[in-house]
Motif scaffolding. Structure first.
Motif, short mmCIF file in Angstrom:
data_model
loop_
_atom_site.label_atom_id
_atom_site.label_comp_id
_atom_site.label_asym_id
_atom_site.label_seq_id
_atom_site.Cartn_x
_atom_site.Cartn_y
_atom_site.Cartn_z
N LEU A 277 13.86 15.62 17.22
CA LEU A 277 14.13 15.86 18.72
C LEU A 277 13.09 14.73 19.26
O LEU A 277 12.08 14.50 18.68
CB LEU A 277 13.62 17.14 19.01
CG LEU A 277 14.46 18.16 18.38
CD1 LEU A 277 13.78 19.64 18.58
CD2 LEU A 277 15.82 18.31 18.87
N ILE A 278 13.23 14.44 20.46
CA ILE A 278 12.48 13.74 21.37
C ILE A 278 12.22 14.88 22.34
O ILE A 278 13.08 15.61 22.75
CB ILE A 278 13.25 12.42 22.19
CG1 ILE A 278 12.13 11.81 23.03
CG2 ILE A 278 14.61 12.85 22.52
CD1 ILE A 278 12.72 10.70 23.55
N GLU A 279 10.99 14.67 23.05
CA GLU A 279 10.43 15.92 24.12
C GLU A 279 9.38 15.31 24.95
O GLU A 279 8.42 14.58 24.24
CB GLU A 279 10.22 17.21 23.16
CG GLU A 279 10.06 18.15 24.18
CD GLU A 279 9.98 19.54 23.48
OE1 GLU A 279 10.12 20.59 24.30
OE2 GLU A 279 9.60 19.78 22.34
N THR A 280 9.31 15.58 25.98
CA THR A 280 7.94 15.41 26.78
C THR A 280 6.80 16.25 26.19
O THR A 280 6.92 17.06 25.55
CB THR A 280 8.27 15.48 28.28
OG1 THR A 280 8.46 17.06 28.27
CG2 THR A 280 9.22 14.63 29.07
N SER A 281 5.78 15.41 26.48
CA SER A 281 4.60 15.82 25.75
C SER A 281 4.06 16.98 26.68
O SER A 281 4.10 16.97 27.94
CB SER A 281 3.44 14.66 25.80
OG SER A 281 2.13 15.46 25.21
N GLY A 282 3.43 17.81 26.26
CA GLY A 282 2.97 19.05 26.99
C GLY A 282 3.12 20.31 26.26
O GLY A 282 3.22 20.43 25.00
N GLY A 283 2.80 21.40 26.93
CA GLY A 283 2.75 22.79 26.40
C GLY A 283 2.19 23.83 27.19
O GLY A 283 2.28 23.86 28.39
#
Length: 175
Positions: free
Chosen positions: A52-58
């Motif tokens: 997957l590709i995903e924005t960084s964060g949490g």
């Protein structure tokens, strides 16, 4: 420009019940060379096998404000110090499989410097997180390719509208 406010449903897994909310911060991160930065995750878990590709964060920790959490997460996952430029908006979505409602707070951030990443054991061993540096066009293609899996479709449905809003905020140089 008005902040984005999206309410999405999980159409990939049946809804049995939702038993918890998770407050999350995420960012569309860019640099002076018109690159965007994301994380690549390779998973094989309850959601299935997927790259997957995903924005960084949490997740936002107890007692932490959104901007502090965002800067911490970007430092951990990308090794990036950033300037927060603009709040893009909120995307509310669901992961029915794990009975969770996500409240994603999205920001537009400009990289000021890179340093060492501080990934967790799970991010290294379970998700094999790595950094992607892509053009806008390549980013869209990557989300579309990853949307061929159920979890990839949920992520793309959530993040492509945010990416498109970021493009408008940044102007044609970042298209």
């Amino acid at each position: 420009m008005k902040e984005l406010n999206l309410q999405l449903k999980d159409t990939e897994w049946p809804l049995e019940y939702i038993d918890h909310d998770r407050k999350i911060v995420r960012a569309i991160v860019f640099d002076d060379q018109e690159n965007y930065y994301f994380v690549r995750a390779k998973r094989d878990d309850d959601f299935g096998k997927a790259t997957l590709i995903e924005t960084s964060g949490g997740g936002v920790e107890a007692g932490e404000d959104l901007e502090t959490a965002l800067k911490r997460e970007l430092k951990e996952e990308l090794g990036a110090e950033v300037e927060i430029m603009h709040k893009i908006g909120i995307v509310s979505d669901y992961y029915n499989l794990i009975h969770r409602h996500n409240i994603n707070n999205y920001y537009l951030c400009k990289i000021t410097s890179f340093g060492e990443k501080h990934l967790t054991k799970d991010e290294i061993e379970d998700f094999h997180l790595s950094t992607l540096r892509l053009s806008y066009r390549d980013t869209e293609k990557e989300y579309q390719k990853c949307a061929e899996t159920k979890i990839g479709k949920l992520i793309a449905d959530r993040e492509l509208p945010v990416l498109r809003r970021a493009k408008v905020l940044l102007g044609e140089n970042y298209a």
